[in-house]
Design a protein around this motif. Sequence first.
Motif, PDB file in Angstrom:
ATOM      1  N   ASP A 284     -17.897  -0.472 -17.567  1.00 40.20           N
ATOM      2  CA  ASP A 284     -16.893  -1.306 -16.939  1.00 40.20           C
ATOM      3  C   ASP A 284     -16.350  -0.654 -15.667  1.00 40.20           C
ATOM      4  O   ASP A 284     -16.164  -1.301 -14.644  1.00 40.20           O
ATOM      5  CB  ASP A 284     -15.750  -1.510 -17.937  1.00 40.20           C
TER       6      ASP A 284
ATOM      7  N   ALA B 175      -5.852  -1.232  -9.975  1.00 38.70           N
ATOM      8  CA  ALA B 175      -5.509  -2.062  -8.831  1.00 38.70           C
ATOM      9  C   ALA B 175      -4.535  -1.376  -7.887  1.00 38.70           C
ATOM     10  O   ALA B 175      -4.244  -1.881  -6.814  1.00 38.70           O
ATOM     11  CB  ALA B 175      -4.917  -3.376  -9.317  1.00 38.70           C
ATOM     12  N   LEU B 176      -4.023  -0.247  -8.288  1.00 41.04           N
ATOM     13  CA  LEU B 176      -2.950   0.376  -7.506  1.00 41.04           C
ATOM     14  C   LEU B 176      -3.438   1.468  -6.578  1.00 41.04           C
ATOM     15  O   LEU B 176      -2.748   1.871  -5.650  1.00 41.04           O
ATOM     16  CB  LEU B 176      -1.922   1.001  -8.459  1.00 41.04           C
ATOM     17  N   GLN B 177      -4.594   1.994  -6.857  1.00 44.29           N
ATOM     18  CA  GLN B 177      -5.026   3.201  -6.162  1.00 44.29           C
ATOM     19  C   GLN B 177      -5.463   2.901  -4.736  1.00 44.29           C
ATOM     20  O   GLN B 177      -6.057   1.885  -4.460  1.00 44.29           O
ATOM     21  CB  GLN B 177      -6.211   3.843  -6.901  1.00 44.29           C
ATOM     22  N   ASP B 178      -5.179   3.840  -3.861  1.00 43.00           N
ATOM     23  CA  ASP B 178      -5.737   3.823  -2.525  1.00 43.00           C
ATOM     24  C   ASP B 178      -7.253   3.801  -2.649  1.00 43.00           C
ATOM     25  O   ASP B 178      -7.785   4.183  -3.680  1.00 43.00           O
ATOM     26  CB  ASP B 178      -5.357   5.139  -1.824  1.00 43.00           C
ATOM     27  N   THR B 179      -7.916   3.403  -1.580  1.00 44.79           N
ATOM     28  CA  THR B 179      -9.364   3.267  -1.713  1.00 44.79           C
ATOM     29  C   THR B 179     -10.020   4.570  -2.138  1.00 44.79           C
ATOM     30  O   THR B 179     -10.981   4.585  -2.894  1.00 44.79           O
ATOM     31  CB  THR B 179      -9.987   2.724  -0.410  1.00 44.79           C
TER      32      THR B 179
ATOM     33  N   VAL C 108     -21.136   3.469  -1.244  1.00 41.84           N
ATOM     34  CA  VAL C 108     -20.461   3.210  -2.507  1.00 41.84           C
ATOM     35  C   VAL C 108     -21.457   3.111  -3.659  1.00 41.84           C
ATOM     36  O   VAL C 108     -21.262   3.680  -4.727  1.00 41.84           O
ATOM     37  CB  VAL C 108     -19.663   1.891  -2.387  1.00 41.84           C
TER      38      VAL C 108
ATOM     39  N   ARG D 126      -6.969  -6.544  -6.192  1.00 40.82           N
ATOM     40  CA  ARG D 126      -8.039  -5.868  -5.472  1.00 40.82           C
ATOM     41  C   ARG D 126      -9.121  -6.870  -5.095  1.00 40.82           C
ATOM     42  O   ARG D 126      -9.073  -8.024  -5.483  1.00 40.82           O
ATOM     43  CB  ARG D 126      -8.690  -4.789  -6.336  1.00 40.82           C
TER      44      ARG D 126
ATOM     45  N   TYR E  90     -18.720   7.336   2.155  1.00 40.61           N
ATOM     46  CA  TYR E  90     -17.814   8.216   1.405  1.00 40.61           C
ATOM     47  C   TYR E  90     -18.315   9.647   1.365  1.00 40.61           C
ATOM     48  O   TYR E  90     -19.497   9.916   1.582  1.00 40.61           O
ATOM     49  CB  TYR E  90     -17.639   7.690  -0.027  1.00 40.61           C
TER      50      TYR E  90
ATOM     51  N   HIS F 238      -9.688   4.847  -5.719  1.00 42.32           N
ATOM     52  CA  HIS F 238     -10.388   3.730  -6.349  1.00 42.32           C
ATOM     53  C   HIS F 238     -11.868   4.050  -6.536  1.00 42.32           C
ATOM     54  O   HIS F 238     -12.473   3.673  -7.527  1.00 42.32           O
ATOM     55  CB  HIS F 238     -10.233   2.484  -5.472  1.00 42.32           C
ATOM     56  N   PHE F 239     -12.431   4.734  -5.551  1.00 42.02           N
ATOM     57  CA  PHE F 239     -13.861   5.081  -5.661  1.00 42.02           C
ATOM     58  C   PHE F 239     -14.069   6.550  -5.982  1.00 42.02           C
ATOM     59  O   PHE F 239     -15.183   7.044  -5.936  1.00 42.02           O
ATOM     60  CB  PHE F 239     -14.597   4.698  -4.375  1.00 42.02           C
TER      61      PHE F 239
ATOM     62  N   LEU G 286     -12.975   8.077   1.830  1.00 38.50           N
ATOM     63  CA  LEU G 286     -13.486   7.110   2.799  1.00 38.50           C
ATOM     64  C   LEU G 286     -13.686   7.779   4.160  1.00 38.50           C
ATOM     65  O   LEU G 286     -12.809   8.480   4.647  1.00 38.50           O
ATOM     66  CB  LEU G 286     -12.460   5.980   2.942  1.00 38.50           C
TER      67      LEU G 286
ATOM     68  N   LEU H  70      -5.727  -2.859  -0.373  1.00 29.96           N
ATOM     69  CA  LEU H  70      -4.801  -3.242  -1.426  1.00 29.96           C
ATOM     70  C   LEU H  70      -4.063  -4.529  -1.058  1.00 29.96           C
ATOM     71  O   LEU H  70      -3.625  -4.688   0.065  1.00 29.96           O
ATOM     72  CB  LEU H  70      -3.754  -2.146  -1.624  1.00 29.96           C
TER      73      LEU H  70
ATOM     74  N   ARG I  53     -18.732  -0.756 -12.641  1.00 26.48           N
ATOM     75  CA  ARG I  53     -19.030  -2.025 -11.986  1.00 26.48           C
ATOM     76  C   ARG I  53     -18.548  -2.078 -10.553  1.00 26.48           C
ATOM     77  O   ARG I  53     -19.095  -2.780  -9.719  1.00 26.48           O
ATOM     78  CB  ARG I  53     -18.395  -3.185 -12.766  1.00 26.48           C
TER      79      ARG I  53
ATOM     80  N   LYS J  46       2.392   0.949  -4.342  1.00 27.45           N
ATOM     81  CA  LYS J  46       1.378   0.914  -5.407  1.00 27.45           C
ATOM     82  C   LYS J  46       0.782   2.301  -5.690  1.00 27.45           C
ATOM     83  O   LYS J  46       0.771   2.744  -6.832  1.00 27.45           O
ATOM     84  CB  LYS J  46       0.298  -0.096  -5.073  1.00 27.45           C
TER      85      LYS J  46
ATOM     86  N   ASP K 230       0.817  -1.218   0.000  1.00 28.65           N
ATOM     87  CA  ASP K 230       0.000   0.000   0.000  1.00 28.65           C
ATOM     88  C   ASP K 230       0.847   1.263   0.000  1.00 28.65           C
ATOM     89  O   ASP K 230       0.316   2.355  -0.072  1.00 28.65           O
ATOM     90  CB  ASP K 230      -0.960  -0.004   1.194  1.00 28.65           C
TER      91      ASP K 230
END
Lengths: 869, 129
Positions: free
Chosen positions: A813, A558-562, A621, B38, A576, A565-566, A570, B78, A816, A536, A533
Amino acid sequence: MTRPTAPLAPRHAGRRHVVLIGHGMVGQRFLEALVALPGAAALRITVLAEEPRPAYDRVHLTSWFSGTSADELTLCPPGFAAEHGIDLRLGDPATAIDRATRTVTTASGAVFGYDTLVLATGSYPFVPPVPGTDAAGCHVYRTLDDVAAIRADAAGARVGAVVGGGLLGLEAAGALRAMGLATHVVEFAPRLMALQVDKGGGDLLRRKVEDLGVRVHTGVGTQAVLAGDSGRVRAMALSDGGELAADLVVFSAGVRPRDQLARECGLEVGQRGGIVVDDECRTRDPRVHAIGECALTSDGRVHGLVAPGYAMAETAARAVAGGEPAPFTGADTSTELKLLGVDVASFGDAHGATQGALDVVYSDGRSGVYRKLVVGGDGALLGGVLVGDTGSYGVLRPLAAAGRPLDTAPGQLVLPAGLAPATGPVELPDDAVVCSCHNVTKGRIRAAVADEGCTSVPEVKKCTKAGTGCGSCVKVLGTVVDGELASRGVTVEDRLCEHFAHTRAELYDIVRVKGVATFSRLVEEHGTGEGCDVCKPVVASILASLAGGHILDGEQAALQDTNDHFLANLQRNGSYSVVPRVPGGEITPEGLITIGGIARDFGLYTKITGGQRIDMFGAAVDQLPAIWRRLVDAGFESGHAYGKALRTVKSCVGQAWCRYGVQDSSALAIELELRYRGLRSPHKLKSAVSGCARECAEAQGKDFGVIATSSGWNLYVGGNGGMTPRHADLLAQDLDHDTLVRIIDRFLMFYIRTADRLERTSTWLERIEGGLDHVRAVVVDDSLGICADLEELMARHVEAYEDEWAATLADPDRLRRFTSFVNAPGTPDPAVTFVRERGQIRPARTGEHGTPLQRPVLIAGDRVEVRTA
Amino acid sequence: MTLTTTSAGPRAALESVEIHDGRRWHHVCALTDLVPGRGAAVLLGGEQVAVFRDRSGTVYAVANRDPFSGAHVMSRGLLGSRGPVPTLASPMYKHVFDLRDGRCLDEDAAPDGSPAVLRVWPARRTTAR
Ligand code: SRM
Ligand SMILES: Cc1cc2nc3c(=O)[nH]c(=O)nc-3n(C[C@H](O)[C@H](O)[C@H](O)COP(=O)(O)OP(=O)(O)OC[C@H]3O[C@@H](n4cnc5c(N)ncnc54)[C@H](O)[C@@H]3O)c2cc1C
Ligand code: SF4
Ligand code: FES
């Protein structure tokens, strides 16, 4: 002699009873040393303490004024006494010792028999015997209760006077000054800190202290404290016939050993006080020991510093529990002034008292630096005084303590870095004491790394205690630890994490030069393992600032902090927040209504942020796409509150409205925010534009800030609020619009290229070699010839920018991922619950009965999983 | 509402992720629902489980509740590695857990004193459905 007034606490057969009087810094250290010895198992330990709280860090007492709590100062971990079976009796001082019956009586009348008695009663502040010192408003400075009383009293006072210009007096003066009192220091000696610094250093010190707004009166004594009608101090009568008006007085004129108990039971004390002990810290009665500031040691001195006290604690513990003897024969008296904002340090034989000692002095009155080294006939460093710049204290002090002839010419050691010929860093011998508080040598630190597997400064601190006292050795500690790690082939310091042996800046260059586009390739070619973490998100940020593209595309997702990512922040309960961009803080009534309407419809909590925009909290989310659909349709875009990216460019109304404004600050702020929005960087970036020097937008607290002048714009960089506020530095003046934007482009790209992970521009500017001047040379004068490159990168960013939320909404995509449960899309997380407060929602706390909000969970592009098997 | 199939190709969609609750295997999602590195949360009989797929394709399942914050967010953390250990970092306060046995590698206990361990479910990929 006192007679027992209460039943004797029984002396347990077979378990020797050790009674400690005084639970101060040295007393606690004694206990720690004692329980660590194997012999301690056979002891019963009782502690009689006068203060109502367990031992705390008196050395950092002054930091209580700047917010360090009493709990944070404690030296005695909560379970310590219980864990070691120590009977710790707080708030019940010993009042008498009977050596014949071997008993101690306390103020509450309890009586304790002892086999071994240890006195660690410390000192009391000396108050000069002049009339009036009992007036209201007079204080001493020794305990937490003292400082609490001073603070309470200072609230109603205007002028403070500190009697005593030593180390402690100056600390007290600093505290009074910080509480807003006009502050005076009255010192009887002809200069400040007379014990530690010489005349040259003293003169400079005085100037520096006065520059801080503290008035210094030297060579005058206090003759009386004069009280007004109310009984409160109103002035001090001085020996020069003058009167100094003051309504709060702090006496800090030295300390005297608390040897009263010892005197009264017939133990020998020194002429000027102090319980006489031998080099095992034993008094004339072999069953009684004395340690710390109350003891007069075999070198004929009473030691008023914590390091010698700790050494005595160690000595006495061994004598009591039967460890290997560690005689105490004398100690280092080095000191460094904390807090006041003046750098002063003295160490070793600062006054050149040793036979044949010679001084080497460097003095620069203009820049306020004074350095004196005392060198012995054999060329060994004996001691010194540093004023104005104590950077070398950490190295010089152990060097002096080691007492070996110098390898480096002393002249070179006093010269400022720029003037001294460059020869590598000064090497410390292994037996040099790096941490004098805990008497830890360089050799010991190296062993902690080499033999005990420590790989970082915090680990070494834990294992050796080095650096956990006054803290002045931490810098050198770091150098020694790094040096040792490097010599064993471990380079920990500059690694991003275990997966990459590179700094962020190095990875940036690798990605740029080799055109790496994925994390997989980078970690396979230049790293190890799966990543983590730390690395990435760093790689994601580098890829984003170099390659562009949507941050949720392909492997990047796949690399982003949460948060990234959203595309949202958070919150504590897993919900959120949503922050649309409001460039420059300018928003139309329709815009406000749109945001209000959305928040109302989705039941969100709203708040105006510190960044001139509106934050909506409490979104699940699943709701994010629907909320953003409405925002994007109304013309809003992502505010990147979740990303290490540009946050806001704050503005003031400026020339358009304000009667003082000299340029259109709002227009420029909006332009800059739109230019740099979405720019990914090592840490978040903040900016502001003010319309005139009144600075209503607080541009000088920003990573880059602009202030209007009548002839253009001034550009400031490296400002920061937050945890370590820093005022920005002026980078360039009176720029026209285009030049301003060009220099900001270059500045930002240069920062992005060279900064470490999570390094704001402020810390970056402080860290990089050459500092502000270097940055100016690079981004204004193009000294590295990279400006065209930097501008080109920024042009690419501006061109490639697209709103992340609009792009996300357009792509099924990417959408999702916005489901709470993959196997039950549309079901909100039942664990996210809220309660109502002040007409809005907030997350339910543990124990509170919250409800999941009943609200529409409209997902844009709704779909239901279809099993294909 | 519209009904759609997942947009990935038919072969990948055939592979499914299953977890075992002590009695039997349950299908929880398609492999393509998981981005490598993920995870995603699933509901299994009222319980929240976080399922993951690493870069090599191995799947894991652990409790979704972060013991340090009490929030059900582990699925949004992660994946990574510490030495040979495959790890999961909580997105809340960044505590790192061993994906194999659920133990926290940074601290032994949560603030409420309970052990900092995530429940682990056996997980597998299968095409035999
Ligand atoms: C919402 C807001 C507080 C508010 O109610 O006003 C806020 C909220 C958060 N701040 Fe802040 N900060 C907010 C203005 C500020 C300001 C004031 C300003 O920007 O003028 C500062 C000081 C100025 C500065 O940064 O130099 C500020 C200094 C911090 C820091 C310390 C940064 C530092 O360099 O020391 C952090 C921690 C960090 O970034 O590592 C932080 C981190 C955070 C985080 C992201 C913490 C987190 O990870 O959850 C908060 C989450 C925001 C959210 O969920 O939306 N926030 N934060 C403000 C949002 C402004 C905006 O519109 O974007
Ligand atoms: C503001 C301030 C700044 C300082 N800065 C530094 C510094 O930078 N570097 C440095 O080396 N030193 C510094 N010192 C000095 C340092 O704090 C002392 O050297 C150290 O605290 C001595 O420890 P001690 O245990 O001997 O005495 P103390 O810490 O004073 O402990 C003695 C304890 O014994 C208790 N006691 C006394 N009599 C009795 C009794 N009859 N029964 C029960 N309990 C009793 C007292 O209440 C007290 O709690 C500073 C001191 C102060 C006040
Ligand atoms: S900085 Fe203040 S005074 Fe200046 S234009 Fe802006 S609002 Fe007006
Ligand atoms: S010298 Fe004081 S902590 Fe090391």
